[in-house]
Motif scaffolding. Structure first.
Motif, PDB file in Angstrom:
ATOM      1  N   LEU A 184       0.840  -1.186   0.000  1.00 28.80           N
ATOM      2  CA  LEU A 184       0.000   0.000   0.000  1.00 28.80           C
ATOM      3  C   LEU A 184       0.878   1.240   0.000  1.00 28.80           C
ATOM      4  N   GLU A 185       0.517   2.200  -0.803  1.00 26.13           N
ATOM      5  CA  GLU A 185       1.212   3.479  -0.832  1.00 26.13           C
ATOM      6  C   GLU A 185       0.294   4.533  -0.227  1.00 26.13           C
ATOM      7  N   LEU A 186       0.731   5.078   0.907  1.00 25.99           N
ATOM      8  CA  LEU A 186      -0.064   6.080   1.600  1.00 25.99           C
ATOM      9  C   LEU A 186       0.327   7.454   1.097  1.00 25.99           C
ATOM     10  N   ARG A 187      -0.669   8.197   0.635  1.00 27.50           N
ATOM     11  CA  ARG A 187      -0.418   9.530   0.107  1.00 27.50           C
ATOM     12  C   ARG A 187      -1.100  10.567   0.979  1.00 27.50           C
ATOM     13  N   GLY A 188      -0.506  11.727   1.061  1.00 29.41           N
ATOM     14  CA  GLY A 188      -1.100  12.818   1.814  1.00 29.41           C
ATOM     15  C   GLY A 188      -0.623  12.835   3.251  1.00 29.41           C
ATOM     16  N   PRO A 189      -0.837  13.954   3.930  1.00 28.77           N
ATOM     17  CA  PRO A 189      -0.332  14.106   5.303  1.00 28.77           C
ATOM     18  C   PRO A 189      -1.154  13.356   6.349  1.00 28.77           C
ATOM     19  N   ARG A 190      -2.402  13.011   6.028  1.00 32.04           N
ATOM     20  CA  ARG A 190      -3.278  12.359   7.015  1.00 32.04           C
ATOM     21  C   ARG A 190      -3.185  10.856   6.821  1.00 32.04           C
ATOM     22  N   LEU A 191      -2.586  10.181   7.804  1.00 34.20           N
ATOM     23  CA  LEU A 191      -2.290   8.757   7.644  1.00 34.20           C
ATOM     24  C   LEU A 191      -3.550   7.916   7.527  1.00 34.20           C
ATOM     25  N   ARG A 192      -4.544   8.167   8.382  1.00 32.63           N
ATOM     26  CA  ARG A 192      -5.746   7.330   8.341  1.00 32.63           C
ATOM     27  C   ARG A 192      -6.483   7.500   7.019  1.00 32.63           C
ATOM     28  N   MET A 212      -7.115   4.602   4.200  1.00 34.72           N
ATOM     29  CA  MET A 212      -8.449   4.255   3.724  1.00 34.72           C
ATOM     30  C   MET A 212      -8.544   4.384   2.213  1.00 34.72           C
ATOM     31  N   ASP A 213      -7.956   5.457   1.659  1.00 36.30           N
ATOM     32  CA  ASP A 213      -7.973   5.624   0.210  1.00 36.30           C
ATOM     33  C   ASP A 213      -7.243   4.483  -0.487  1.00 36.30           C
ATOM     34  N   ALA A 214      -6.085   4.090   0.073  1.00 36.06           N
ATOM     35  CA  ALA A 214      -5.309   3.012  -0.542  1.00 36.06           C
ATOM     36  C   ALA A 214      -6.069   1.694  -0.502  1.00 36.06           C
TER      37      ALA A 214
END
Length: 489
Positions: free
Chosen positions: A22-30, A34-36
């Motif tokens: 999973l690649e987490l994008r953006g400053p908000r981890l949760r 969820m998007d990933a």
């Protein structure tokens, strides 16, 4: 030919949880997690039924806090992307196969190369879950696993041994005299009902009793029956099917407005514990209902469906005690014991006994004599009182656990109607009732929204849940309570 190695790999993945990239994008981890995960499900990289890693394992893999993963899982469960089941972990929900973008065919030479591409379509969650509920918090049903089988069997043996020969024949349409005699004493002692055995008619549940009364009312040329703003549509439908018009009483912060009763010939109310909102009818409005019935020559149909279960103050006595000649009292064993017994009773004004017995028929075809005799023995032996006291403690404990869990995990949710009975009302933010019920269904939790109990003639002004805490078994209660808290907004 199937590939055994592929099958083995798939089985291992389901058993221990998929190894995710999973690649987490953006400053908000949760939000990024969820998007990933949504993207992995939407594109088919995570197939339906795939078991995800535990929150601890995925948090370690991604280098983020475990609570972040747990919160993301819970929200995706509420949205319907994932399912969570105790002992089975978190899995991708069984959804329709994702829609894949069409591959455009090469445009023929000289063809319409300026044609717009096909629009992108995102897979939607199905309208309802593929599997049945794991937990039910529907109101109106007791803990069926707590039925006192041993004591009931002892009472049945004693009743069968002592039964007269004529008990095995076609009986009095009012029901067995043994049960009517015992009920008269019990109802006077426990519910403040003025009853004589000759004024009691046994029926096979409240609905059966209401059918009989509807027939009697029509025979008396009654045309209209007042009902409460919230209740059960099966009761309203029964009255209208019998040719009776139903008019709705208004509601305020004190409960049903009995001071608005007019030309109706009868009113159906739940004064001890309004169903489903849960309040007790104030003394002034109880008196107003009785005064109206006396002036109008009308009848009050009192549904005392769970009068035995009151927790925070002394029991609220039956309205029937104010005027036994104007009130038809309905009681039942469905909440105190089990609906499977199909045993209920009506305590009637003297003038109605013959008419109700005639409406029921020349014989007691509705309720078995042996069950009536057994219930009579069960009550007279003291076993019924012991069972009710035991269940009152159990249901109060569950109610307290429900209130405590909501105070800790959803303190913004207002809880009401908890002084008695087997259910509570949870007030929801406007516009959220339907989505909460649907989210609960996606993770196997059966809930009922407050709107399902609203009379069609009443404007919708509130969102809420009617949560029954009597139905789950002891082993299922903790899981059901946890699932409820997860889906609340």
């Amino acid at each position: 030919m199937t590939d055994p190695w592929a099958n083995a790999a798939a089985a291992a993945r389901v058993t221990v949880g998929a190894d995710l990239h999973l690649e987490l994008r953006g400053p908000r981890l949760r939000a990024g997690l969820m998007d990933a995960l949504r993207d992995a499900v939407r594109t088919g990289r995570l197939a339906p039924g795939t078991r995800l890693p535990s929150s601890r394992s995925l948090a370690a893999d991604l280098g983020i806090a475990r609570n972040t993963v747990a919160d993301a899982y819970a929200e995706l469960v509420a949205e319907g992307w994932l399912t969570a089941r105790q002992g089975s972990g978190t899995r991708v929900a069984r959804r329709a196969a994702p829609r894949r973008l069409p591959v455009p065919a090469p445009a023929p030479a000289g063809g319409n190369q300026g044609r717009a591409p096909a629009p992108r379509t995102a897979a939607r969650p199905p309208a309802r879950p593929r599997r049945g509920p794991l937990h039910s918090l529907h109101p109106g049903t007791p803990d069926l696993g707590s039925f006192p089988r041993g004591e009931w069997l002892k009472a049945a043996r004693r009743a069968l041994t002592a039964a007269p020969h004529e008990a095995f024949g076609y009986g009095d349409p009012r029901g067995r005299p043994e049960l009517r005699t015992v009920l008269a004493d019990y109802l006077a002692r426990a519910r403040g009902v003025h009853a004589h055995p000759d004024r009691i008619v046994i029926c096979s549940g409240f609905v059966h009793g209401l059918m009989l009364m509807a027939k009697v009312l029509r025979g008396r040329r009654v045309r209209g029956v007042a009902v409460e703003s919230y209740g059960l549509d099966v009761h309203w439908s029964l009255l209208t099917d019998a040719g009776l018009r139903t008019s709705v009483l208004s509601l305020d912060e004190q409960g049903t407005r009995t001071d608005t009763l007019g030309t109706q010939g009868a009113v159906l109310i739940t004064p001890a514990h309004q169903f489903p909102l849960g309040g007790a009818l104030p003394p002034a409005r109880r008196a107003a209902a009785v005064d109206w019935a006396r002036r109008a020559g009308a009848l009050i149909l009192e549904d005392d469906y769970d009068g035995e279960f009151r927790y925070d103050r002394q029991p609220v006595g039956a309205l029937q005690g104010l005027d036994p000649e104007r009130v038809v009292y309905f009681g039942t064993a469905s909440k105190s014991l089990t609906p499977g017994l199909r045993l209920a009773w009506m305590v009637l004004p003297e003038a109605l006994v013959g008419e109700v017995a005639e409406a029921k028929g020349p014989i007691d075809w509705a309720s078995g004599a042996l069950d009536q005799l057994t219930l009579a023995e069960f009550i007279s032996s003291g076993a019924y009182d012991r069972h009710v006291r035991s269940m009152r403690l159990r249901y109060r404990r569950r109610r307290d656990q429900l209130v405590a869990a909501l105070a800790e995990r959803a303190p913004h949710i207002r809880v009401s109607g908890i002084a008695a009975g087997l259910h509570a009302v949870l007030e929801l933010p406007p516009g959220t009732e339907r989505s909460v019920v649907q989210a609960a269904a996606w993770q196997g939790l059966a809930l009922q929204g407050l709107d399902g109990f609203r009379h069609p003639g009443v404007e919708r002004t509130r969102d809420g849940l009617v949560v029954g805490y009597g139905t789950p078994t002891d082993s299922a209660w903790a899981g059901a309570l946890d699932a409820l808290c997860r889906v609340l907004p």
